[in-house]
Motif scaffolding. Structure first.
Motif, PDB file in Angstrom:
ATOM      1  N   LEU A   1     -28.526  -3.827 -16.315  1.00 36.15           N
ATOM      2  CA  LEU A   1     -29.543  -2.332 -15.131  1.00 36.15           C
ATOM      3  C   LEU A   1     -28.906  -1.794 -15.314  1.00 36.15           C
ATOM      4  CD1 LEU A   1     -30.923  -4.935 -12.327  1.00 36.15           C
ATOM      5  CD2 LEU A   1     -32.137  -4.176 -13.872  1.00 36.15           C
ATOM      6  N   PRO A   2     -29.014  -0.562 -14.621  1.00 34.44           N
ATOM      7  CA  PRO A   2     -28.309   1.052 -14.389  1.00 34.44           C
ATOM      8  C   PRO A   2     -27.466   0.768 -13.599  1.00 34.44           C
ATOM      9  CG  PRO A   2     -30.708   1.237 -14.060  1.00 34.44           C
ATOM     10  CD  PRO A   2     -30.907  -0.199 -14.659  1.00 34.44           C
ATOM     11  N   GLY A   3     -26.244   1.850 -13.731  1.00 36.19           N
ATOM     12  CA  GLY A   3     -25.324   1.404 -12.972  1.00 36.19           C
ATOM     13  C   GLY A   3     -24.716   0.059 -13.187  1.00 36.19           C
ATOM     14  N   GLY A   4     -24.825  -1.025 -13.341  1.00 33.18           N
ATOM     15  CA  GLY A   4     -23.941  -2.401 -13.381  1.00 33.18           C
ATOM     16  C   GLY A   4     -24.451  -2.992 -11.736  1.00 33.18           C
ATOM     17  N   ILE A   5     -25.304  -2.618 -11.503  1.00 31.47           N
ATOM     18  CA  ILE A   5     -25.542  -2.593  -9.894  1.00 31.47           C
ATOM     19  C   ILE A   5     -26.470  -4.596 -10.249  1.00 31.47           C
ATOM     20  CG2 ILE A   5     -26.559  -1.031  -8.407  1.00 31.47           C
ATOM     21  CD1 ILE A   5     -29.086  -2.003  -8.824  1.00 31.47           C
ATOM     22  N   SER A   6     -26.603  -5.482  -9.708  1.00 25.64           N
ATOM     23  CA  SER A   6     -26.727  -6.794  -9.379  1.00 25.64           C
ATOM     24  C   SER A   6     -28.274  -6.442  -9.300  1.00 25.64           C
ATOM     25  CB  SER A   6     -26.407  -8.314  -8.030  1.00 25.64           C
ATOM     26  OG  SER A   6     -26.818  -7.265  -7.590  1.00 25.64           O
ATOM     27  N   TYR A   7     -28.666  -7.373  -9.934  1.00 29.53           N
ATOM     28  CA  TYR A   7     -30.118  -8.218 -10.181  1.00 29.53           C
ATOM     29  C   TYR A   7     -31.045  -7.617  -8.377  1.00 29.53           C
ATOM     30  CZ  TYR A   7     -35.844  -8.064 -10.618  1.00 29.53           C
ATOM     31  OH  TYR A   7     -36.986  -8.650 -10.864  1.00 29.53           O
ATOM     32  N   GLY A   8     -30.532  -8.600  -7.769  1.00 28.32           N
ATOM     33  CA  GLY A   8     -30.944  -9.009  -6.349  1.00 28.32           C
ATOM     34  C   GLY A   8     -30.733  -7.391  -5.098  1.00 28.32           C
ATOM     35  N   ARG A   9     -29.727  -6.407  -5.657  1.00 32.05           N
ATOM     36  CA  ARG A   9     -29.722  -5.376  -4.790  1.00 32.05           C
ATOM     37  C   ARG A   9     -30.667  -3.882  -5.326  1.00 32.05           C
ATOM     38  NH1 ARG A   9     -24.561  -1.700  -3.406  1.00 32.05           N
ATOM     39  NH2 ARG A   9     -24.010  -3.845  -1.564  1.00 32.05           N
ATOM     40  N   PHE A  10     -30.825  -4.516  -6.829  1.00 29.96           N
ATOM     41  CA  PHE A  10     -31.652  -3.658  -7.310  1.00 29.96           C
ATOM     42  C   PHE A  10     -33.494  -3.838  -7.092  1.00 29.96           C
ATOM     43  CE2 PHE A  10     -35.425  -3.326 -10.950  1.00 29.96           C
ATOM     44  CZ  PHE A  10     -35.132  -1.824 -10.805  1.00 29.96           C
ATOM     45  N   LEU A  11     -33.617  -5.621  -6.649  1.00 29.91           N
ATOM     46  CA  LEU A  11     -34.429  -6.073  -6.530  1.00 29.91           C
ATOM     47  C   LEU A  11     -35.315  -5.800  -5.028  1.00 29.91           C
ATOM     48  CD1 LEU A  11     -37.644  -7.405  -6.539  1.00 29.91           C
ATOM     49  CD2 LEU A  11     -35.881  -9.539  -6.112  1.00 29.91           C
ATOM     50  N   GLY A  12     -33.835  -5.793  -4.278  1.00 29.14           N
ATOM     51  CA  GLY A  12     -34.392  -5.584  -2.667  1.00 29.14           C
ATOM     52  C   GLY A  12     -34.894  -3.990  -2.343  1.00 29.14           C
ATOM     53  N   ALA A  13     -34.926  -2.838  -3.018  1.00 28.76           N
ATOM     54  CA  ALA A  13     -35.272  -1.776  -2.467  1.00 28.76           C
ATOM     55  C   ALA A  13     -37.395  -2.425  -2.914  1.00 28.76           C
ATOM     56  CB  ALA A  13     -35.603  -1.153  -3.206  1.00 28.76           C
TER      57      ALA A  13
END
Length: 284
Positions: free
Chosen positions: A69-81
């Motif tokens: 994912l962009p910025g190397g963030i975890s999928y959970g943080r990406f999904l949260g928004a």
């Protein structure tokens, strides 16, 4: 020349009108919350469904490779928004159902013949009720995401999250109330809700970035109002807030945080202006 006594009389009359409008709106809003208290299952379901999405989808991609994912963030943080926005969107899309049921059971007709100071209180009560419920549900998702280790926005980020959600909720509530007066019954309204919910979710950046999507879906996602709400909230979780930064590399050009908020403001104002003639006609 207007006499001082006439000016005072006009001022008192205006204050009285606003006071009566506030009392009527408060009474109608209280009625909606009493209905919720008697049937809390709708609130519980509205919180549980996005929580299941957040937990299961977050767990499903726990072992995703780094850099996915962009910025190397975890999928959970990406999904949260995405889940936060989808929760608010779903709640606001249901705003017209109480009004529709009032129409079908005849309570709305009783309100229309009651000596109300302003029938705008009927609409205002629905807006206040749905806004409060949507914010409570979204806050529950944010707290769960924080407990799962997906982070929490700072003070400025939290303000941005709330402002973005309010704009989205106001816009979708206006649309739902318009449908409640335009459609013949609750079956048709529920059908519209079911048809709109998941396609708008999947055709947004809630579950995947634009770079993962085929061209045609990328265009749809880049034009989807949910995307314009998701990206500022996602940015609020990333760290120092900068609304001038590019949040979305859309097919038609770069989109900044300011652009996202302007689009949401325009959508909200446009939808309220669009349904205003309908509401005036139906509530007259």
């Amino acid at each position: 020349m207007t006499s001082p006594s006439l000016s005072v009389a006009v001022s008192d009359s205006e204050r009285s009108a606003w006071s009566e409008l506030a009392q009527e709106t408060l009474a109608l809003t209280r009625r909606l919350f009493l209905q919720l208290a008697r049937r809390p299952s709708s609130l519980v379901a509205g919180v549980l469904q996005p929580l299941i999405w957040l937990i299961l989808f977050g767990a499903l991609f726990t072992n995703a490779p780094d850099g996915l994912l962009p910025g190397g963030i975890s999928y959970g943080r990406f999904l949260g928004a995405g889940v936060i926005v989808f929760t608010a969107f779903s709640g606001a899309l249901n705003a017209g159902l109480p009004v529709m049921f009032d129409r079908e059971f005849g309570f709305l007709n009783r309100l229309l013949v009651a000596p109300l100071r302003s029938r705008s209180s009927i609409v205002l009560a629905s807006v206040i009720y749905i806004t409060a419920i949507s914010l409570v549900q979204s806050l529950a998702i944010m707290l769960t995401a924080a407990l799962l280790g997906y982070g929490w926005p700072g003070a400025a980020g939290f303000v941005l999250v709330v402002a973005t959600l309010l704009l989205l909720v106001f816009a979708v509530t206006a649309l739902s109330l318009g449908l409640a007066f335009a459609l013949p019954g609750h079956i048709e309204l529920i059908a519209v809700i079911f048809v709109a919910n998941l396609p708008l979710l999947f055709a947004s950046t809630a579950l995947a970035p634009l770079s993962f999507m085929p061209g045609w879906l990328g265009w749809l996602a880049a034009l989807n109002p949910l995307t314009f709400a998701i990206e500022p909230i996602r940015a609020a979780y990333r760290g120092p807030l900068d609304l001038s930064a590019v949040l979305l590399e859309a097919p038609y050009g770069d989109v900044t945080g300011t652009t996202c908020l302007v689009v949401l403001v325009g959508l909200t104002v446009g939808l309220f202006l669009l349904i205003r003639p309908l509401l005036n006609r139906k509530l007259s």
